[in-house]
Design an enzyme around this catalytic site. Structure first.
Site, mmCIF file in Angstrom:
data_model
loop_
_atom_site.group_PDB
_atom_site.id
_atom_site.type_symbol
_atom_site.label_atom_id
_atom_site.label_comp_id
_atom_site.label_asym_id
_atom_site.label_seq_id
_atom_site.Cartn_x
_atom_site.Cartn_y
_atom_site.Cartn_z
ATOM 1 N N GLU A 289 0.779 -1.110 0.068
ATOM 2 C CA GLU A 289 0.018 0.112 -0.093
ATOM 3 C C GLU A 289 0.943 1.323 0.148
ATOM 4 O O GLU A 289 0.556 2.277 -0.642
ATOM 5 C CB GLU A 289 -0.705 -0.027 1.519
ATOM 6 C CG GLU A 289 -1.813 -1.212 1.351
ATOM 7 C CD GLU A 289 -2.604 -1.073 2.557
ATOM 8 O OE1 GLU A 289 -3.742 -1.620 2.989
ATOM 9 O OE2 GLU A 289 -1.886 -0.834 3.675
ATOM 10 N N ASP B 88 -11.672 -1.934 8.571
ATOM 11 C CA ASP B 88 -10.219 -2.167 8.298
ATOM 12 C C ASP B 88 -9.545 -2.844 9.597
ATOM 13 O O ASP B 88 -10.416 -3.215 10.424
ATOM 14 C CB ASP B 88 -9.573 -0.700 7.948
ATOM 15 C CG ASP B 88 -9.351 0.011 9.194
ATOM 16 O OD1 ASP B 88 -9.850 0.111 10.071
ATOM 17 O OD2 ASP B 88 -8.679 0.942 9.157
ATOM 18 N N ASP C 263 -12.312 -5.438 -1.093
ATOM 19 C CA ASP C 263 -13.390 -6.439 -1.144
ATOM 20 C C ASP C 263 -14.597 -6.257 -0.421
ATOM 21 O O ASP C 263 -14.691 -5.406 0.292
ATOM 22 C CB ASP C 263 -12.494 -7.798 -0.311
ATOM 23 C CG ASP C 263 -12.210 -7.239 1.150
ATOM 24 O OD1 ASP C 263 -10.963 -6.736 1.356
ATOM 25 O OD2 ASP C 263 -13.179 -7.317 2.122
HETATM 26 N N1 ADE Z 1 -8.318 -4.613 4.564
HETATM 27 C C1 ADE Z 1 -8.796 -4.842 3.409
HETATM 28 N N2 ADE Z 1 -9.860 -5.632 3.509
HETATM 29 C C2 ADE Z 1 -10.436 -5.776 4.851
HETATM 30 C C3 ADE Z 1 -11.471 -6.608 5.402
HETATM 31 N N3 ADE Z 1 -12.304 -7.081 4.755
HETATM 32 N N4 ADE Z 1 -11.426 -6.285 6.615
HETATM 33 C C4 ADE Z 1 -10.520 -5.865 7.455
HETATM 34 N N5 ADE Z 1 -9.563 -5.125 6.766
HETATM 35 C C5 ADE Z 1 -9.317 -5.217 5.391
#
Ligand code: ADE
Length: 267
Positions: A38, A200, A225
């Protein structure tokens, strides 16, 4: 006798930076990013160089990339690779430690926490979207005792940036943080209670520290996602990671371009 419970205004942060601070041009920015994948598009975009002599305690894997970009002193802080497993030190523990150490060492005017997140399609999120988080809170610190429940949620507000949001084409929504990539039903209920659109593993931890040390913070999260979709999260995350980090890099560059030459009050 126990003290009266705090009202919401006592629980959410208020940055008490003086109006002098608010009106001074921003000069030093710390960007906290959990994964090297990232961070690298931004290291490139801002032409930063990795510190040779670390600012941080000996033995810590924490990495600082720094340089000057459009009149701003920029440091990207990446918590580095875990010494035991060799993977990126993701999650709230490392995020809070590096945020604390970076603020102590660099005294920034502003912290930006940038990274990837899962998004809820039921709330309008799509992969590749980039969000500015209006609020951050935890979803995996369940303490069902009055007031400790609020402490567990740890709600904090992001820095107010009405002009930046008007200017840039970014989405706005609440962010919920926990130490797991997956989502068990209990977490899902807490995330919905937090009214979050993105999830996150660092934001609320960074928010806790920036609030503690009274440094304004902006949270920029790009969706890799869809957590309420039918694809397995880890697969979708890994498949989309490199494309989405490019979108994240562009968005953070736009945010920093906008900040250049402005004060906090102008954001
Ligand atoms: N970072 C990227 N996708 C995530 C997710 N589904 N849950 C927590 N952190 C993430």
């Amino acid at each position: 006798m126990s003290p009266p419970p705090p009202n919401e205004d006592d629980v959410i942060n208020h940055h008490d930076s003086s109006s002098v601070d608010q009106k001074r041009p921003i000069s030093t920015i710390v960007i906290i990013i959990a994964m090297q994948t990232e961070a690298l598009p931004l290291v490139d975009s801002f032409q930063l160089t990795e510190d040779v002599n670390s600012l941080f305690p000996k033995g810590t894997p924490w990495v600082r990339y720094h340089g000057t970009y459009k009149g701003l002193n920029i440091s990207i802080i990446w918590p580095g690779k875990d010494a035991v497993t060799g993977v990126d030190s993701v999650g709230t523990v490392s995020a809070s430690l590096v945020t604390y150490a970076a603020i102590q060492a660099l005294q920034p005017d502003l912290v930006i926490n940038a990274g990837t997140a899962g998004g809820f399609k039921a709330k309008g999120a799509c992969t590749g979207d980039v969000y500015i988080a209006s609020e951050v809170a935890f979803h995996d610190r369940r303490i069902p005792i009055p007031v400790f429940d609020l402490y567990g949620v740890g709600l904090r507000r992001g820095c107010s940036t009405p002009n930046l949001l008007k200017e840039l084409d970014l989405k706005v929504g609440k962010l919920s943080t926990g130490d797991s990539l997956d989502m068990i039903p209990h977490d899902e209920a807490s995330i919905l209670a937090n009214d979050a659109v993105v999830k996150d593993m660092e934001g609320a931890a960074v928010g806790y520290v920036t609030d503690l040390l009274k440094v304004p913070a902006i949270f920029v999260k790009a969706v890799t996602d869809i957590v309420d979709g039918d694809k397995p999260t880890s697969e979708e995350f890994l498949n989309n990671l490199s494309a989405v980090t490019v979108a994240l890099g562009k968005a953070v560059t736009q945010v920093v371009d906008y900040i250049s030459g402005k004060s906090l009050a102008e954001l």
